[in-house]
Design a protein around this motif. Structure first.
Motif, PDB file in Angstrom:
ATOM      1  N   SER A 132      18.370 -35.123  -2.525  1.00  0.00           N
ATOM      2  CA  SER A 132      19.173 -34.945  -1.317  1.00  0.00           C
ATOM      3  C   SER A 132      20.556 -34.428  -1.679  1.00  0.00           C
ATOM      4  O   SER A 132      21.080 -34.709  -2.763  1.00  0.00           O
ATOM      5  N   ASN A 133      21.143 -33.667  -0.767  1.00  0.00           N
ATOM      6  CA  ASN A 133      22.534 -33.252  -0.905  1.00  0.00           C
ATOM      7  C   ASN A 133      23.472 -34.268  -0.270  1.00  0.00           C
ATOM      8  O   ASN A 133      24.693 -34.104  -0.323  1.00  0.00           O
ATOM      9  N   LEU A 134      22.905 -35.297   0.341  1.00  0.00           N
ATOM     10  CA  LEU A 134      23.695 -36.373   0.942  1.00  0.00           C
ATOM     11  C   LEU A 134      23.487 -37.623   0.093  1.00  0.00           C
ATOM     12  O   LEU A 134      22.743 -38.530   0.447  1.00  0.00           O
ATOM     13  N   GLN A 135      24.145 -37.668  -1.034  1.00  0.00           N
ATOM     14  CA  GLN A 135      23.898 -38.721  -2.013  1.00  0.00           C
ATOM     15  C   GLN A 135      24.865 -39.885  -1.811  1.00  0.00           C
ATOM     16  O   GLN A 135      25.650 -40.232  -2.694  1.00  0.00           O
ATOM     17  N   PHE A 136      24.794 -40.477  -0.638  1.00  0.00           N
ATOM     18  CA  PHE A 136      25.698 -41.581  -0.315  1.00  0.00           C
ATOM     19  C   PHE A 136      25.115 -42.384   0.838  1.00  0.00           C
ATOM     20  O   PHE A 136      24.208 -41.928   1.545  1.00  0.00           O
ATOM     21  N   THR A 137      25.650 -43.574   1.017  1.00  0.00           N
ATOM     22  CA  THR A 137      25.381 -44.398   2.194  1.00  0.00           C
ATOM     23  C   THR A 137      26.721 -44.799   2.782  1.00  0.00           C
ATOM     24  O   THR A 137      27.654 -45.140   2.044  1.00  0.00           O
ATOM     25  N   ILE A 138      26.832 -44.736   4.106  1.00  0.00           N
ATOM     26  CA  ILE A 138      28.061 -45.138   4.782  1.00  0.00           C
ATOM     27  C   ILE A 138      27.736 -46.268   5.748  1.00  0.00           C
ATOM     28  O   ILE A 138      26.926 -46.098   6.665  1.00  0.00           O
ATOM     29  N   GLU A 139      28.337 -47.413   5.507  1.00  0.00           N
ATOM     30  CA  GLU A 139      28.167 -48.577   6.380  1.00  0.00           C
ATOM     31  C   GLU A 139      29.434 -48.748   7.214  1.00  0.00           C
ATOM     32  O   GLU A 139      30.522 -48.920   6.661  1.00  0.00           O
ATOM     33  N   LYS A 140      29.294 -48.686   8.535  1.00  0.00           N
ATOM     34  CA  LYS A 140      30.454 -48.793   9.416  1.00  0.00           C
ATOM     35  C   LYS A 140      30.480 -50.132  10.139  1.00  0.00           C
ATOM     36  O   LYS A 140      29.439 -50.634  10.586  1.00  0.00           O
ATOM     37  N   ASP A 141      31.673 -50.680  10.260  1.00  0.00           N
ATOM     38  CA  ASP A 141      31.953 -51.804  11.144  1.00  0.00           C
ATOM     39  C   ASP A 141      32.552 -51.181  12.402  1.00  0.00           C
ATOM     40  O   ASP A 141      33.713 -50.767  12.406  1.00  0.00           O
ATOM     41  N   LEU A 142      31.749 -51.077  13.467  1.00  0.00           N
ATOM     42  CA  LEU A 142      32.168 -50.318  14.634  1.00  0.00           C
ATOM     43  C   LEU A 142      33.311 -50.983  15.394  1.00  0.00           C
ATOM     44  O   LEU A 142      34.144 -50.288  15.984  1.00  0.00           O
ATOM     45  N   ALA A 143      33.381 -52.296  15.374  1.00  0.00           N
ATOM     46  CA  ALA A 143      34.459 -52.996  16.083  1.00  0.00           C
ATOM     47  C   ALA A 143      35.811 -52.709  15.447  1.00  0.00           C
ATOM     48  O   ALA A 143      36.813 -52.506  16.134  1.00  0.00           O
ATOM     49  N   ASN A 144      35.840 -52.675  14.116  1.00  0.00           N
ATOM     50  CA  ASN A 144      37.098 -52.468  13.400  1.00  0.00           C
ATOM     51  C   ASN A 144      37.333 -51.024  12.993  1.00  0.00           C
ATOM     52  O   ASN A 144      38.370 -50.706  12.399  1.00  0.00           O
ATOM     53  N   GLN A 145      36.358 -50.145  13.305  1.00  0.00           N
ATOM     54  CA  GLN A 145      36.461 -48.732  12.930  1.00  0.00           C
ATOM     55  C   GLN A 145      36.760 -48.585  11.431  1.00  0.00           C
ATOM     56  O   GLN A 145      37.610 -47.791  11.009  1.00  0.00           O
ATOM     57  N   SER A 146      36.062 -49.386  10.637  1.00  0.00           N
ATOM     58  CA  SER A 146      36.210 -49.326   9.181  1.00  0.00           C
ATOM     59  C   SER A 146      34.844 -49.044   8.572  1.00  0.00           C
ATOM     60  O   SER A 146      33.807 -49.180   9.242  1.00  0.00           O
ATOM     61  N   LEU A 147      34.833 -48.646   7.303  1.00  0.00           N
ATOM     62  CA  LEU A 147      33.561 -48.316   6.679  1.00  0.00           C
ATOM     63  C   LEU A 147      33.605 -48.605   5.184  1.00  0.00           C
ATOM     64  O   LEU A 147      34.669 -48.750   4.581  1.00  0.00           O
ATOM     65  N   VAL A 148      32.406 -48.684   4.609  1.00  0.00           N
ATOM     66  CA  VAL A 148      32.229 -48.779   3.169  1.00  0.00           C
ATOM     67  C   VAL A 148      31.370 -47.590   2.746  1.00  0.00           C
ATOM     68  O   VAL A 148      30.272 -47.386   3.277  1.00  0.00           O
ATOM     69  N   TYR A 149      31.900 -46.809   1.827  1.00  0.00           N
ATOM     70  CA  TYR A 149      31.200 -45.635   1.301  1.00  0.00           C
ATOM     71  C   TYR A 149      30.607 -46.000  -0.052  1.00  0.00           C
ATOM     72  O   TYR A 149      31.311 -46.515  -0.919  1.00  0.00           O
TER      73      TYR A 149
END
Length: 277
Positions: free
Chosen positions: A85-102
């Motif tokens: 894949s050319n998308l070699q990552f996972t992004i987890e978002k906390d939608l309430a806080n508009q924050s994420l973990v890459y």
């Protein structure tokens, strides 16, 4: 402001009745600036309305193949070749806080960083129907690119593909002004529960700036970078020199040479990242 009020009224029943949903996007990318041929693949945005995971469809397929190989003890790596894949990552978002973990891999080690990206969206008057959705256009600047997004209030979820979020409705389409990257919603379906790619080993959590530095080192000289990781001196989280890997079981010279060659070729073809700064 009127749009935001409409969203707040619609969002409450949506979240209360929310089941896990998979939004399937077609990602169209130009990762290599020297080759104008577009790369396309599917990516999933899985959400329960409170959090979401964005990752490549091939990542899930690779996990399934790995599970089968572990169960049968038949580790045939050739089965994985067509699932790159050319998308070699996972992004987890906390939608309430508009924050994420890459989360992603650099060389032999897995890294993650926390981010609360700020999208100063400018909502434009232009509207267009995309598939079954009435959408409205918005514009923002992020990580060195100008982005245009089309969102729909028919799905009042402040989320979208990649790191994008914060509009008063789901992002149905987003693309950069140069046409190098675009994500287009293709399908929506209910799922039993949120899926997330399997985690094998620990992630080393570092600052985003440090992650960017490691990526630059890896691109510049993959062989030296991987060698430093193997000896515990090339990463960003552990070891006396910040290495993430520590001493690893040895790899025979031929395997090491093949891996280094593959990495060098891959790095050369990834010279046009989605984030330019």
């Amino acid at each position: 402001m009127k749009l935001l009020r409409i969203f707040s009224l619609l969002a409450m029943p949506f979240v209360m009745a929310q089941q896990s949903t998979r939004f399937i996007y077609q990602a169209t990318l130009t990762p290599d600036s020297t080759n104008t041929e577009k790369k396309t693949e599917l990516a999933y945005l899985d959400t329960d309305g409170k959090k979401s995971f964005f990752y490549a469809e091939n990542t899930l397929k690779r996990d399934s193949v790995m599970e089968r190989m572990r169960a049968t003890r038949n580790f045939d790596r050739s089965q994985m070749e067509n699932l790159r894949s050319n998308l070699q990552f996972t992004i987890e978002k906390d939608l309430a806080n508009q924050s994420l973990v890459y989360k992603s891999r650099i060389g032999r080690d897995q890294y993650s960083y926390n981010e609360s990206p700020t999208f100063n969206w400018k909502i434009l008057p232009e509207t267009v129907k995309i598939g079954e959705y009435e959408t409205q256009k918005a514009e923002t600047k992020f990580a060195g690119r100008t982005w245009y997004a089309w969102f729909t209030q028919q799905i009042p979820l402040q989320d979208g593909p990649y790191k994008f979020s914060g509009l008063p409705g789901l992002i149905v389409k987003v693309q950069d002004s140069d046409g190098d990257y675009s994500f287009d919603l293709m399908q929506t379906k209910k799922i039993a529960e949120i899926q997330q790619p399997q985690t094998r080993g620990q992630y080393i959590n570092i600052q985003k700036s440090k992650y960017a530095d490691l990526e630059k080192k890896m691109r510049k000289d993959p062989a030296s970078f991987i060698s430093a990781q193997r000896s515990g001196g090339g990463g960003g989280g552990r070891g006396p020199a910040g290495g993430g890997g520590g001493n690893r079981p040895g790899m025979d010279p031929k395997q090491m040479q093949e891996m280094q060659k593959r990495m060098e070729t891959e790095m050369k073809s990834r010279n046009n990242p989605i984030e330019l700064k």
